[in-house]
Design an enzyme around this catalytic site. Structure first.
Site, mmCIF file in Angstrom:
data_model
loop_
_atom_site.group_PDB
_atom_site.id
_atom_site.type_symbol
_atom_site.label_atom_id
_atom_site.label_comp_id
_atom_site.label_asym_id
_atom_site.label_seq_id
_atom_site.Cartn_x
_atom_site.Cartn_y
_atom_site.Cartn_z
ATOM 1 N N TYR A 141 0.791 -1.352 -0.071
ATOM 2 C CA TYR A 141 0.072 -0.002 -0.065
ATOM 3 C C TYR A 141 0.777 1.374 -0.102
ATOM 4 O O TYR A 141 0.199 2.272 -0.311
ATOM 5 C CB TYR A 141 -0.980 0.129 1.274
ATOM 6 N N LYS A 192 3.406 -15.430 2.188
ATOM 7 C CA LYS A 192 3.309 -16.049 0.999
ATOM 8 C C LYS A 192 4.961 -16.455 0.731
ATOM 9 O O LYS A 192 5.391 -16.134 -0.385
ATOM 10 C CB LYS A 192 2.680 -15.454 -0.239
ATOM 11 N N ASP A 225 -2.988 -17.807 1.825
ATOM 12 C CA ASP A 225 -4.172 -18.443 1.201
ATOM 13 C C ASP A 225 -4.987 -19.726 1.875
ATOM 14 O O ASP A 225 -6.001 -19.750 2.243
ATOM 15 C CB ASP A 225 -3.889 -19.152 -0.194
ATOM 16 N N ASP A 249 -5.268 -6.943 5.683
ATOM 17 C CA ASP A 249 -6.501 -6.045 5.290
ATOM 18 C C ASP A 249 -7.653 -7.231 4.957
ATOM 19 O O ASP A 249 -8.609 -7.134 5.641
ATOM 20 C CB ASP A 249 -6.165 -5.178 4.073
ATOM 21 N N ASP A 253 -10.708 -8.633 7.677
ATOM 22 C CA ASP A 253 -12.143 -8.647 7.374
ATOM 23 C C ASP A 253 -12.878 -9.820 7.120
ATOM 24 O O ASP A 253 -13.974 -10.072 7.709
ATOM 25 C CB ASP A 253 -12.181 -7.802 5.920
#
Ligand code: NAD
Length: 363
Positions: A141, A192, A225, A249, A253
């Site tokens: 970001y 990852k 994942d 993020d 959520d």
């Protein structure tokens, strides 16, 4: 001198829910002798309307000076046409960056009274209590280079850069280990590492810090994942999850939905220690400005009130008062009092201020 609190209600339902929080804070002053030096200011669209920018330098200075910032929410369709760099959400990114709020803490807890609000089976979520620690000021970001370039042949190219340094990784991991020690003593670090160099570094740096300073905490590693999948399959396996900005993020959520309502969930964002020995801190509900229900008096103020309970715990050293507020909210829910977003059969629906009344009565 009373501790200082900067109130930034923001846009949409922000001012509605923060008005209820203000009543709770006033109650603490009147009945518990706990007073705050409170200043209110503008952020987001509300600041654009007055100052032309989503957060002014004056507001940033007040945020720097305050012991804690309480934020409502920013954004809304009214500012859709504002230049991208000047949009309401840019105010939020700026205050996070300026206060160096590198660790975002999001608890996901399921209260017994709301176990049926989850989209998962009750047995999977009953008693759920996990904490996601998301890195907030680095990663993709903020990484450079970034931008959209015109390739000149009718094609464009969008670029963002995922980048982390050892210092950035270890300071957020340190927060996760510290919190784990006062919770279930387990940290799951998520990246990852199988396909991203920044993830490989993340895993190596977390492992190295753990070996030297936090060997007493149980550490595991998981690919992002898989973590997304495990959060749906068996969320109670987790205690503290620490992860980067982008994965955090998304995963936070997802975790929030395990609990059933966005309107219930608080968050804390912590920065470096200040000369006072306290960390820079901003507390806010995880939900946004909910333009679809703004102005109708039906928003749930509980996430905002619980965010203040986090402030009492982590900034103001008032764990008993934090627990008092949390118990009051639990009592209200056990009485079957609900805002529209968490309404269930046999319960009594109340407005935003009606929920404020109920929490005050329970207090
Ligand atoms: P949102 O969280 O505002 O709303 C999602 C859904 O949840 C809506 O249906 C809304 O009505 C409901 N909801 C949210 N909070 C609620 C509450 N307290 N009580 C009852 N219902 C509630 O997310 P969105 O719709 O994706 O975004 C709306 C705006 O908020 C956008 O401009 C977005 O950029 C902004 N936003 C801001 C923040 C923030 O300020 N931290 C976070 C997320 C989104």
């Amino acid at each position: 001198m009373p501790p200082t609190l900067l109130f930034l209600p923001g846009d949409g339902i922000g001012p509605e829910i923060m008005a209820q929080l203000r009543r709770i804070i006033e109650w603490l002053g009147q009945h518990r002798g706990l007073t705050f030096d409170m200043v209110e200011d503008l952020i987001g669209g509300a600041s654009i309307d007055v100052h032309g920018v989503p957060i002014s330098d004056g507001t940033l200075a007040k945020a720097q000076a305050a012991d804690a910032v309480m934020l409502g929410a920013v954004g809304g369709p009214k500012w859709d046409k504002v230049a991208y760099d000047n949009r309401p959400e840019a105010g939020l990114l700026k205050i996070r960056k300026e206060l160096q709020l590198f660790a975002n803490l999001r608890p996901a807890m399921v209260l017994d009274a709301l176990v049926d609000a989850s989209s998962l089976k009750p047995e999977l979520v009953r008693g759920l209590d996990i904490m996601i620690v998301r890195e907030l000021t680095g990663g993709v970001y903020f990484g450079e280079p970034r931008g959209i370039e015109d390739l000149g042949n009718g094609q464009r190219r969008g670029v963002n850069t995922q980048v982390y340094t050892t210092a950035e990784i270890q300071r957020v991991a340190r927060i996760a280990f510290e919190f784990a020690r006062v919770r279930g003593n387990r940290v799951c670090s998520v990246e990852k590492a199988n396909v991203m160099e920044s993830g490989k570094l993340w895993r190596e740096d977390v492992t190295a810090l753990h070996a030297v300073e936090y060997a007493d905490v149980a550490l595991s590693h998981m690919y992002a994942d898989n973590c997304a999948m495990q959060l749906c399959r068996n969320p109670k396996q987790f205690d503290v999850i620490v992860t980067d900005n982008l994965f955090g993020d998304i995963l936070s959520d997802e975790a929030s939905m395990l609990t059933g309502s966005l309107g219930m969930l608080p968050s804390a964002s912590l920065g470096p220690e200040k000369p006072t020995g306290k960390r820079a801190a901003l507390y806010e509900p995880i939900h946004g400005s909910a333009p679809d229900i703004a102005g109708r008096g039906i928003a749930n103020p509980i996430a905002a009130i619980l965010s203040f309970a986090m402030a009492l715990r982590y900034t103001f050293d008032q764990p008993d008062e934090a627990a008092r507020i949390e118990r009051a909210i639990e009592a209200v829910l056990n009485q079957g009092i609900r805002t529209a977003d968490i309404m269930a059969e046999g319960c009594r629906q109340v407005s935003t201020s009606g929920m404020g009344d109920a929490v005050l009565a329970a207090l």
